[in-house]
Design a protein around this motif. Sequence first.
Motif, PDB file in Angstrom:
ATOM      1  N   ALA A 145       0.858  -1.177   0.000  1.00  0.00           N
ATOM      2  CA  ALA A 145       0.000   0.000   0.000  1.00  0.00           C
ATOM      3  C   ALA A 145       0.897   1.231   0.000  1.00  0.00           C
ATOM      4  O   ALA A 145       2.024   1.193   0.493  1.00  0.00           O
ATOM      5  CB  ALA A 145      -0.893  -0.001   1.227  1.00  0.00           C
ATOM      6  N   ILE A 198      -3.729  -4.657   4.339  1.00  0.00           N
ATOM      7  CA  ILE A 198      -3.897  -3.793   3.159  1.00  0.00           C
ATOM      8  C   ILE A 198      -5.250  -3.978   2.484  1.00  0.00           C
ATOM      9  O   ILE A 198      -5.539  -3.346   1.477  1.00  0.00           O
ATOM     10  CB  ILE A 198      -2.767  -4.005   2.121  1.00  0.00           C
ATOM     11  CG1 ILE A 198      -2.781  -5.422   1.570  1.00  0.00           C
ATOM     12  CG2 ILE A 198      -1.425  -3.619   2.688  1.00  0.00           C
ATOM     13  CD1 ILE A 198      -1.920  -5.597   0.338  1.00  0.00           C
ATOM     14  N   SER A 234      -7.058  -0.727   1.901  1.00  0.00           N
ATOM     15  CA  SER A 234      -6.266   0.379   1.361  1.00  0.00           C
ATOM     16  C   SER A 234      -6.759   0.765  -0.025  1.00  0.00           C
ATOM     17  O   SER A 234      -7.168  -0.083  -0.816  1.00  0.00           O
ATOM     18  CB  SER A 234      -4.792  -0.003   1.285  1.00  0.00           C
ATOM     19  OG  SER A 234      -4.302  -0.287   2.562  1.00  0.00           O
TER      20      SER A 234
END
Length: 127
Positions: A79, A94, A97
């Motif tokens: 990310a 993540i 994200s």
Amino acid sequence: MTDKRAALINNLIMSTVFFVLSAVLFAFSFYYSDDSEIIKFSDSDGVLFSSVPEDKYTPESKDSLFSAEDYIGLPLYYAENSKKYHLSKECQYIRNSKNVKYTDYYSAVSSGLSACSSCGYPDDLPD
């Protein structure tokens, strides 16, 4: 059969079982005669844990166990503003994200990224 005779037979059977178990435990005590500590209780919280004798184990970090060859051909994700790379876009760190990017191992390491402790190590290592 009288009660005395039944009690005598019962005592004989129990003492024979006890003798056999004692002999087995005695035999195993020679087989496992290592006096190192295998299991112990921690003093602070009473939790049982297993320990390995210090002279038989050298602690190493996961990063030292994996090399570039382990990551060849594996997609690595990171990310934006992250310090870790991931083997899965679905990693809990993540997953939500907005800007997840793809990279390879050499680019990730040269950018200062390190493996995610949750998903960043391959399950199947090459032989």
